[in-house]
Design an enzyme around this catalytic site. Structure first.
Site, mmCIF file in Angstrom:
data_model
loop_
_atom_site.group_PDB
_atom_site.id
_atom_site.type_symbol
_atom_site.label_atom_id
_atom_site.label_comp_id
_atom_site.label_asym_id
_atom_site.label_seq_id
_atom_site.Cartn_x
_atom_site.Cartn_y
_atom_site.Cartn_z
ATOM 1 C CD GLU A 174 -27.066 18.143 31.614
ATOM 2 O OE1 GLU A 174 -26.986 19.200 32.326
ATOM 3 O OE2 GLU A 174 -27.868 18.296 30.475
ATOM 4 C CD GLU A 302 -43.321 15.806 33.362
ATOM 5 O OE1 GLU A 302 -42.299 16.560 33.397
ATOM 6 O OE2 GLU A 302 -44.117 15.639 34.435
HETATM 7 C C1 LIG Z 1 -31.415 22.699 39.598
HETATM 8 C C2 LIG Z 1 -31.561 23.065 38.252
HETATM 9 C C3 LIG Z 1 -30.213 23.343 37.581
HETATM 10 C C4 LIG Z 1 -30.595 23.904 36.171
HETATM 11 N N1 LIG Z 1 -29.102 24.085 35.499
HETATM 12 C C5 LIG Z 1 -29.164 24.337 34.165
HETATM 13 C C6 LIG Z 1 -27.968 24.777 33.629
HETATM 14 O O1 LIG Z 1 -26.706 24.840 34.237
HETATM 15 N N2 LIG Z 1 -27.791 25.103 32.334
HETATM 16 C C7 LIG Z 1 -29.134 25.281 31.498
HETATM 17 O O2 LIG Z 1 -29.015 25.662 30.600
HETATM 18 N N3 LIG Z 1 -30.430 25.096 32.153
HETATM 19 C C8 LIG Z 1 -30.386 24.494 33.380
HETATM 20 N N4 LIG Z 1 -31.533 24.104 33.929
HETATM 21 C C9 LIG Z 1 -32.902 24.297 33.441
HETATM 22 C C10 LIG Z 1 -33.349 22.898 32.777
HETATM 23 O O3 LIG Z 1 -32.761 22.522 31.977
HETATM 24 C C11 LIG Z 1 -34.778 23.421 32.702
HETATM 25 O O4 LIG Z 1 -35.619 24.042 33.579
HETATM 26 C C12 LIG Z 1 -35.366 22.259 31.835
HETATM 27 O O5 LIG Z 1 -34.941 21.821 30.603
HETATM 28 C C13 LIG Z 1 -37.015 22.501 31.922
HETATM 29 O O6 LIG Z 1 -37.189 23.800 30.915
HETATM 30 P P1 LIG Z 1 -38.137 24.688 31.418
HETATM 31 O O7 LIG Z 1 -37.923 25.216 32.760
HETATM 32 O O8 LIG Z 1 -38.180 25.967 30.534
HETATM 33 O O9 LIG Z 1 -39.508 24.297 31.613
HETATM 34 P P2 LIG Z 1 -40.713 23.992 30.402
HETATM 35 O O10 LIG Z 1 -39.872 23.603 29.252
HETATM 36 O O11 LIG Z 1 -41.383 25.304 30.138
HETATM 37 O O12 LIG Z 1 -41.563 22.970 30.832
HETATM 38 C C14 LIG Z 1 -42.686 23.078 31.907
HETATM 39 C C15 LIG Z 1 -43.421 21.846 32.253
HETATM 40 O O13 LIG Z 1 -43.914 21.380 31.073
HETATM 41 C C16 LIG Z 1 -43.567 20.059 30.583
HETATM 42 N N5 LIG Z 1 -43.311 19.743 29.274
HETATM 43 C C17 LIG Z 1 -42.837 20.772 28.264
HETATM 44 N N6 LIG Z 1 -42.818 20.158 27.132
HETATM 45 C C18 LIG Z 1 -43.450 18.997 27.242
HETATM 46 C C19 LIG Z 1 -43.704 18.078 26.048
HETATM 47 N N7 LIG Z 1 -43.381 17.906 25.014
HETATM 48 N N8 LIG Z 1 -44.517 16.853 26.456
HETATM 49 C C20 LIG Z 1 -44.684 16.723 28.052
HETATM 50 N N9 LIG Z 1 -44.541 17.692 28.870
HETATM 51 C C21 LIG Z 1 -43.765 18.634 28.377
HETATM 52 C C22 LIG Z 1 -42.236 19.779 31.227
HETATM 53 O O14 LIG Z 1 -42.106 18.378 31.482
HETATM 54 C C23 LIG Z 1 -42.534 20.536 32.616
HETATM 55 O O15 LIG Z 1 -43.170 19.812 33.684
HETATM 56 C C24 LIG Z 1 -31.364 23.867 35.604
HETATM 57 C C25 LIG Z 1 -32.877 23.513 35.956
HETATM 58 C C26 LIG Z 1 -32.708 22.905 37.534
HETATM 59 C C27 LIG Z 1 -33.982 22.782 38.093
#
Ligand SMILES: Cc1cc2nc3c(=O)[nH]c(=O)nc-3n(C[C@H](O)[C@H](O)[C@H](O)COP(=O)(O)OP(=O)(O)OC[C@H]3O[C@@H](n4cnc5c(N)ncnc54)[C@H](O)[C@@H]3O)c2cc1C
Length: 318
Positions: A174, A302
């Site tokens: 991906e 990040e």
């Molecule tokens: C348009 C879109 C389509 C998507 N489609 C899918 C899909 O089809 N299937 C699916 O399963 N998911 C999907 N996602 C979800 C996507 O994979 C997650 O949103 C992404 O992995 C981030 O997880 P979270 O939203 O829980 O944010 P979090 O993990 O809670 O992160 C919040 C913030 O903290 C930062 N952060 C977290 N951990 C760390 C670290 N260790 N060091 C530094 N910074 C950190 C992140 O960079 C982010 O800025 C989609 C997201 C979007 C926006």
């Protein structure tokens, strides 16, 4: 296929899904790498032709960047798994026929152990899909709830409790090979931006010219890097952590392109489709809002920088 789900018109979303086949490359590659012969025979052809639409069920309310926190439960009962839990942000789940689902099959386990990767029929009883409206106004992604959903044991991909390795394969494709597809839509947008600059007589603006030229160079670099990945894979290799460079670089270019269009158009760039004042039918307003998610989907910037720092450059762990 043209039905509406939760009041959301799906025809545009289907068209977009088919146009850039977003998840297909990663899912197809995962089944080729880890699926049984029966799974390959059953699923690959309609997946590639988009006769059957798939979605990716990885993220949960408590597991996004930290994917090893997955809690959706899969209990093995005889010749089937029983699923209970919730996924979120699942793109195209409202039109999908199948989902690749990362589950926790060993309730005593934590983190990367005890996870199992399943193929789930999205039309099975107990699957409840609820579309989420995004900042663009579309509802491309969804919450998905699983309440006692039964999945035949033959839908297990790879081995019980060893789903993490399969998930890594999906993520690697991906982030790396999918850049080929992302690159095409970026290049198309860049061509539209150049045409817009000419139409508006902005082609002689030295600052704008520099920005567009930088985007053009970046677009070419993205393409060359994608060819490099493809060549490696065609020679029997597999995408590694360095593939995160492609996704990270694309997301930066995508957001810079959106910003450049916004600067070029000025305040009118915020007017959406439907208004007589919308420029290019509001496509740049949509592009700018959509680009907000580019640095989140398929791994946030990040997280990708952490992967590159630790696993490619060998720097200290986060
Ligand atoms: C348009 C879109 C389509 C998507 N489609 C899918 C899909 O089809 N299937 C699916 O399963 N998911 C999907 N996602 C979800 C996507 O994979 C997650 O949103 C992404 O992995 C981030 O997880 P979270 O939203 O829980 O944010 P979090 O993990 O809670 O992160 C919040 C913030 O903290 C930062 N952060 C977290 N951990 C760390 C670290 N260790 N060091 C530094 N910074 C950190 C992140 O960079 C982010 O800025 C989609 C997201 C979007 C926006």
């Amino acid at each position: 296929m043209n039905a509406s789900a939760g009041g959301v018109e799906t025809s545009d979303v289907v068209a977009a899904a088919l146009r850039d086949k977003r998840p297909v490359v990663a899912l197809e590659s995962t089944i080729i790498a880890h699926g049984t012969d029966a799974q390959k025979a059953r699923y690959l052809q309609p997946l590639l032709s988009a006769e059957e639409i798939w979605c990716q069920g990885f993220s949960e309310p408590g597991a996004g960047s930290d994917l090893a926190g997955v809690r959706t439960a899969a209990r093995l009962e005889g010749d089937r798994f029983v699923l209970d839990g919730q996924k979120v942000w699942s793109s195209y789940a409202h039109i999908a026929d199948f989902c690749i689902l990362l589950t926790r099959s060993d309730p005593e386990s934590s983190r990367h152990a005890g996870l199992t990767y399943l193929i789930v029929d999205m039309h099975a009883p107990g699957v409840d899909v609820r579309p989420l409206r995004q900042i663009t106004g579309e509802a491309e992604f969804n919450e998905v709830f699983f309440d006692g959903v039964r999945v035949p044991a033959e839908n297990l991909v790879h081995k019980l409790n060893e789903g993490w390795a399969v998930a890594i394969t999906t993520l690697a494709y991906e982030r790396d090979l999918l850049t080929f597809i992302r690159h095409i839509s970026l290049r198309n947008a860049l061509h539209r931006l150049v045409a817009l600059a000419r139409t508006r007589g902005a082609g002689s603006d030295p600052i704008l010219r520099q920005k567009i030229a930088a985007l053009w160079i970046g677009e070419q670099a993205l393409q060359m890097n994608a060819y490099r990945s493809l060549t490696k894979i065609l020679r029997g290799g597999a995408p590694g952590p360095e593939g995160s460079t492609s996704k990270l670089f694309w997301s930066q270019l995508d957001q810079e392109l959106a910003l450049t269009a916004t600067e070029l158009i000025g305040p009118y760039s915020q007017i959406a489709e439907g208004s007589p004042w919308a420029v290019d039918h509001g496509q740049w307003e949509f592009y700018e809002l959509l680009a907000r998610g580019s640095g989140i989907r398929a791994g946030t910037s990040e997280i990708l920088r952490n992967i590159l720092a630790e696993r490619v450059l060998g720097l200290a762990k986060d």
